[in-house]
Design an enzyme around this catalytic site. Structure first.
Site, PDB file in Angstrom:
ATOM      1  N   LYS A  22       0.929  -1.415  -0.117  1.00 43.72           N
ATOM      2  CA  LYS A  22      -0.064   0.089  -0.076  1.00 43.72           C
ATOM      3  C   LYS A  22       0.882   1.130  -0.228  1.00 43.72           C
ATOM      4  O   LYS A  22       0.537   2.158  -0.822  1.00 43.72           O
ATOM      5  CB  LYS A  22      -0.938   0.060   1.174  1.00 43.72           C
ATOM      6  CG  LYS A  22      -1.500   1.324   1.606  1.00 43.72           C
ATOM      7  CD  LYS A  22      -2.390   1.444   2.663  1.00 43.72           C
ATOM      8  CE  LYS A  22      -1.942   1.717   4.010  1.00 43.72           C
ATOM      9  NZ  LYS A  22      -1.390   3.168   4.200  1.00 43.72           N
ATOM     10  N   ASN A  23       1.862   1.317   0.637  1.00 45.28           N
ATOM     11  CA  ASN A  23       2.725   2.528   0.975  1.00 45.28           C
ATOM     12  C   ASN A  23       3.757   2.628  -0.210  1.00 45.28           C
ATOM     13  O   ASN A  23       4.595   3.721  -0.091  1.00 45.28           O
ATOM     14  CB  ASN A  23       3.380   2.512   2.438  1.00 45.28           C
ATOM     15  CG  ASN A  23       2.238   2.849   3.525  1.00 45.28           C
ATOM     16  OD1 ASN A  23       1.025   2.877   3.191  1.00 45.28           O
ATOM     17  ND2 ASN A  23       2.425   2.558   4.555  1.00 45.28           N
ATOM     18  N   CYS A 117      -5.054  12.877  12.816  1.00 46.59           N
ATOM     19  CA  CYS A 117      -5.704  11.698  12.474  1.00 46.59           C
ATOM     20  C   CYS A 117      -5.793  10.965  13.857  1.00 46.59           C
ATOM     21  O   CYS A 117      -5.080  11.361  14.727  1.00 46.59           O
ATOM     22  CB  CYS A 117      -5.398  10.785  11.447  1.00 46.59           C
ATOM     23  SG  CYS A 117      -3.889  10.057  11.967  1.00 46.59           S
ATOM     24  N   ARG A 122       0.270  14.669  12.854  1.00 43.48           N
ATOM     25  CA  ARG A 122       0.764  14.593  11.506  1.00 43.48           C
ATOM     26  C   ARG A 122       0.978  15.665  10.472  1.00 43.48           C
ATOM     27  O   ARG A 122       0.194  16.090   9.418  1.00 43.48           O
ATOM     28  CB  ARG A 122      -0.212  13.595  10.855  1.00 43.48           C
ATOM     29  CG  ARG A 122      -0.216  12.294  11.548  1.00 43.48           C
ATOM     30  CD  ARG A 122      -0.799  10.884  10.998  1.00 43.48           C
ATOM     31  NE  ARG A 122       0.273  10.825   9.995  1.00 43.48           N
ATOM     32  CZ  ARG A 122      -0.214   9.582   8.968  1.00 43.48           C
ATOM     33  NH1 ARG A 122      -1.581   8.899   9.286  1.00 43.48           N
ATOM     34  NH2 ARG A 122       0.356   9.004   7.941  1.00 43.48           N
ATOM     35  N   ASP A 305       4.388   0.729  11.931  1.00 43.36           N
ATOM     36  CA  ASP A 305       3.279   0.211  11.447  1.00 43.36           C
ATOM     37  C   ASP A 305       3.061  -1.225  12.043  1.00 43.36           C
ATOM     38  O   ASP A 305       2.102  -1.888  11.535  1.00 43.36           O
ATOM     39  CB  ASP A 305       3.333   0.372  10.078  1.00 43.36           C
ATOM     40  CG  ASP A 305       3.256   1.765   9.542  1.00 43.36           C
ATOM     41  OD1 ASP A 305       3.420   1.859   8.142  1.00 43.36           O
ATOM     42  OD2 ASP A 305       2.734   2.654  10.240  1.00 43.36           O
ATOM     43  N   ARG A 397      -8.817  -0.351   4.278  1.00 42.88           N
ATOM     44  CA  ARG A 397      -7.965   0.715   3.678  1.00 42.88           C
ATOM     45  C   ARG A 397      -6.563   0.102   3.174  1.00 42.88           C
ATOM     46  O   ARG A 397      -5.916   0.654   2.495  1.00 42.88           O
ATOM     47  CB  ARG A 397      -7.590   1.890   4.677  1.00 42.88           C
ATOM     48  CG  ARG A 397      -8.757   2.748   5.073  1.00 42.88           C
ATOM     49  CD  ARG A 397      -8.317   3.888   5.870  1.00 42.88           C
ATOM     50  NE  ARG A 397      -7.327   4.497   5.109  1.00 42.88           N
ATOM     51  CZ  ARG A 397      -6.823   5.870   5.583  1.00 42.88           C
ATOM     52  NH1 ARG A 397      -7.431   6.305   6.591  1.00 42.88           N
ATOM     53  NH2 ARG A 397      -5.773   6.605   4.815  1.00 42.88           N
TER      54      ARG A 397
HETATM   55  C1  EPZ Z   1       3.930   7.184   6.061  1.00 46.92           C
HETATM   56  O1  EPZ Z   1       3.204   8.181   6.707  1.00 46.92           O
HETATM   57  C2  EPZ Z   1       3.037   5.992   6.077  1.00 46.92           C
HETATM   58  N1  EPZ Z   1       1.778   6.132   5.188  1.00 46.92           N
HETATM   59  C3  EPZ Z   1       2.521   5.509   7.441  1.00 46.92           C
HETATM   60  O2  EPZ Z   1       1.954   4.371   7.428  1.00 46.92           O
HETATM   61  C4  EPZ Z   1       3.921   5.167   8.355  1.00 46.92           C
HETATM   62  O3  EPZ Z   1       3.258   4.825   9.809  1.00 46.92           O
HETATM   63  C5  EPZ Z   1       4.842   6.486   8.309  1.00 46.92           C
HETATM   64  O4  EPZ Z   1       5.252   6.899   6.988  1.00 46.92           O
HETATM   65  C6  EPZ Z   1       5.849   6.198   9.063  1.00 46.92           C
HETATM   66  O5  EPZ Z   1       6.753   5.107   8.613  1.00 46.92           O
HETATM   67  C7  EPZ Z   1       2.186   6.062   3.780  1.00 46.92           C
HETATM   68  O6  EPZ Z   1       3.264   5.743   3.266  1.00 46.92           O
HETATM   69  C8  EPZ Z   1       0.912   6.471   2.802  1.00 46.92           C
HETATM   70  P1  EPZ Z   1       6.122  10.494   8.153  1.00 46.92           P
HETATM   71  P2  EPZ Z   1       3.939   9.728   6.588  1.00 46.92           P
HETATM   72  O7  EPZ Z   1       6.069  11.812   7.571  1.00 46.92           O
HETATM   73  O8  EPZ Z   1       4.580   9.970   5.484  1.00 46.92           O
HETATM   74  C9  EPZ Z   1       6.206  13.685  11.540  1.00 46.92           C
HETATM   75  C10 EPZ Z   1       0.216   2.843   7.592  1.00 46.92           C
HETATM   76  O9  EPZ Z   1      -0.380   2.379   8.671  1.00 46.92           O
HETATM   77  N2  EPZ Z   1       6.205  14.630  10.700  1.00 46.92           N
HETATM   78  O10 EPZ Z   1       7.306   9.747   8.274  1.00 46.92           O
HETATM   79  O11 EPZ Z   1       2.548  10.463   6.968  1.00 46.92           O
HETATM   80  C11 EPZ Z   1       4.726  12.951  11.990  1.00 46.92           C
HETATM   81  O12 EPZ Z   1       3.849  13.787  12.606  1.00 46.92           O
HETATM   82  C12 EPZ Z   1       0.416   4.357   7.660  1.00 46.92           C
HETATM   83  O13 EPZ Z   1       0.197   2.223   6.483  1.00 46.92           O
HETATM   84  C13 EPZ Z   1       6.486  15.833  11.052  1.00 46.92           C
HETATM   85  O14 EPZ Z   1       6.554  16.421  12.064  1.00 46.92           O
HETATM   86  O15 EPZ Z   1       4.994   9.525   8.005  1.00 46.92           O
HETATM   87  C14 EPZ Z   1       5.140  11.826  12.574  1.00 46.92           C
HETATM   88  O16 EPZ Z   1       5.381  11.754  13.923  1.00 46.92           O
HETATM   89  C15 EPZ Z   1       0.267   4.993   9.131  1.00 46.92           C
HETATM   90  N3  EPZ Z   1       6.304  16.990   9.802  1.00 46.92           N
HETATM   91  C16 EPZ Z   1       6.638  11.417  12.016  1.00 46.92           C
HETATM   92  O17 EPZ Z   1       7.241  12.995  11.409  1.00 46.92           O
HETATM   93  C17 EPZ Z   1       6.241  16.759   8.493  1.00 46.92           C
HETATM   94  O18 EPZ Z   1       6.151  17.327   7.712  1.00 46.92           O
HETATM   95  C18 EPZ Z   1       6.547  10.232  10.864  1.00 46.92           C
HETATM   96  O19 EPZ Z   1       5.979  10.987   9.943  1.00 46.92           O
HETATM   97  C19 EPZ Z   1       5.915  15.312   8.321  1.00 46.92           C
HETATM   98  C20 EPZ Z   1       6.133  14.323   9.272  1.00 46.92           C
END
Ligand code: EPZ
Length: 420
Positions: A22-23, A117, A122, A305, A397
């Protein structure tokens, strides 16, 4: 209201095939916006999030067509709008990934500000920081982010946190920018490598994906082509945990074991037998499970995850397990529901203390998010009696044909539609 009903304590055994990730497939479908032509993506998983991202692209005037045998064609020859609407961004946060390609192709993007969420606030500040470094002007208008760039230019971007989404969004913007972009402290997830491979297959020039430093040489345009994404390491890990909690014997086809190293290591530490065979990744569990500590980290650390699924499994491990969640600030929502089934879990900030083994008994439980839902499925498979899980839309999802796959390896599982 739709439910998934599971009668637990059935030993899982047999073989299932893991679907495409998915990701990985979501960013690749979005990256097809970079191509002024048609792209074909093979073996697309049947997921609600895939349907949602296709709806987002259709709103931009882009054609998405599901062809036979799970193939998806994206024709981004024409992009007539540049707005990711509120309903889609609220429904699926990954919609914000359209910003990069829209800025690269048409120099403008209007995205509804993504709210938080269930698992956390996020924010997307790191995405926007990268875009601003590339010459993008960012403004806010009535809850929408307006991003405009007459001409994107290469830049050096340091990510305060190795954000997966920010790395992906900046890579896509940089693919067609004027000059070179370097992302430092980039996310190293396998899905980033897959995205870079897709873009390079279409004529892009990205090096270093999968490491902390990613270099992107902007090119004038990308040509259409076809691609197949990597298998879903989180789906695979979820089925490994399901086999483990039922003391089962399972072979997973279509797995890249390299992507599952931290998960495999933890399962072995818990006393599970795992080996890579010709047929696929084999897990067999006949010893009592041992308690382990785990701490979620960006890749190649233990994946956030998989945290919820392991918490469910650790309720059956002998001893005290300490689970620390470092990636998201509110990713223990499943603990409450596991406690309703008899689990002994105490939360203290970003740490959960799991005492086991504790017999789980079936109950009516509620999925709060995708991976929490997976955790409840795993707990139900190991619980005595019948469990009813509601809010199953979260599970749909990210898990392709979950009921069918689990039933094929011996689970007593069904969906039901209650009038209530
Ligand atoms: C991706 O989300 C995945 N989703 C998530 O999978 C996964 O948990 C996550 O990466 C971490 O591995 C998809 O790929 C569609 P991040 P993403 O930006 O990109 C903070 C699932 O269950 N952050 O790496 O949103 C954020 O708040 C989903 O399949 C900022 O502060 O994750 C979080 O605490 C859930 N500022 C941390 O970084 C930003 O601009 C990790 O977020 C961006 C992120």
């Amino acid at each position: 209201m739709e439910k998934i009903i599971i009668k637990g304590e059935k030993r899982l055994s047999g073989k299932i095939t893991v679907s495409s990730a998915k990701n990985a497939v979501l960013p690749v479908i979005v990256a097809a916006l970079l191509v002024e032509g048609k792209c074909r993506i093979h073996e697309v998983p049947l997921l609600a999030d895939v349907e949602t991202i296709c709806d987002v692209l259709k709103e931009l005037g882009v054609q998405t067509t599901f062809l036979p045998n799970h193939e998806l064609e994206v024709d981004a020859t024409m992009i007539v709008r540049c707005e990711a609407m509120d309903e889609f961004v609220r429904k699926m946060r990954a919609s914000v990934l359209v910003m990069g390609p829209l800025l690269a192709r048409i120099g403008r993007a209007k995205i509804s500000m993504p709210g938080g969420c269930a698992i956390g606030a996020r924010p997307i500040d790191l995405h926007l920081k990268g875009f601003e470094a590339m010459g993008v002007r960012i403004s806010m208008d009535r809850g929408y982010i307006i991003a405009e760039a007459p001409q994107l230019h290469g830049a050096k971007v340091y990510l305060d946190y190795p954000s997966v989404g920010a790395t992906e969004n900046i890579i896509m913007a940089a693919a067609l920018a004027d000059g070179a972009t370097v992302i430092e402290n980039a996310a190293e997830e396998p899905e980033i490598v897959d995205l870079a491979n897709f873009i390079n297959n279409m004529g892009g020039r990205i090096r270093g994906a999968g490491t902390k430093v990613v270099k992107i040489e902007g090119v004038k345009s990308l040509a259409g082509g076809s691609y197949q994404v990597i298998p879903d390491r989180i789906e695979a890990g979820s089925y490994l945990a399901a086999a483990a909690i039922t003391k089962g014997d399972l072979v997973l086809e279509n797995v890249i074991t390299d992507h599952l190293k931290p998960v495999i290591a933890k399962l072995k530490q818990m006393g599970c037998f795992l080996e890579d065979t010709e047929a696929g990744l084999h897990i067999a569990v006949d010893e009592p499970l041992k308690a382990v500590d785990l701490k979620t980290m960006p890749y190649p650390g233990f994946p956030t995850d998989m945290q919820a699924q392991f918490m469910a499994l650790l309720t059956q491990a002998g001893g005290t397990s300490v689970v620390t969640e470092t990636v998201f600030e509110n990713r223990f929502m499943h603990a409450e529901e596991l406690r309703r089934m008899g689990a002994d879990i105490r939360i203290n900030g970003l740490t959960a203390i799991v005492e086991g083994p504790n017999k789980l008994t079936g109950a009516l439980v509620k999925a709060s998010d995708l991976r929490a839902g997976a955790a409840l499925i795993i707990a139900a498979l190991g619980a005595e009696g019948e469990t009813e899980i509601i809010n199953t839309h979260f599970i749909d999802r990210g898990y392709d044909q979950l009921v069918e796959k689990l039933r094929s390896i011996g689970a007593h599982i069904k969906r039901s539609h209650d009038a209530g």
